[in-house]
Design a protein around this motif. Sequence first.
Motif: not given
Length: 79
Positions: A3-5, A57-64
């Motif tokens: 992910l690009a976060k 570590k963690v990173r995320w992208e929210l979804a609908d």
Amino acid sequence: MSLAKPWRDLDRSTVGSAPSRYALYELGDADGDTVGFGTGVLRDELKEALAYGDAAKVRWELADSPEHAERLLADHTEG
């Protein structure tokens, strides 16, 4: 594909501030190397990862929706 976060430390503070929404999340080790991806209600998933996993570590992208989260997962793990 990662992910690009930016990475966040996987700790109680991060879990507490994570939204209770569906998301694609990426777990990483202390060096920032990816150790896995997952989907689900983000806060619940991170609680479990913190309690039972070995990620730092963690990173995320929210979804609908759950389906949207699964599509994001497919997009990031193809290939």
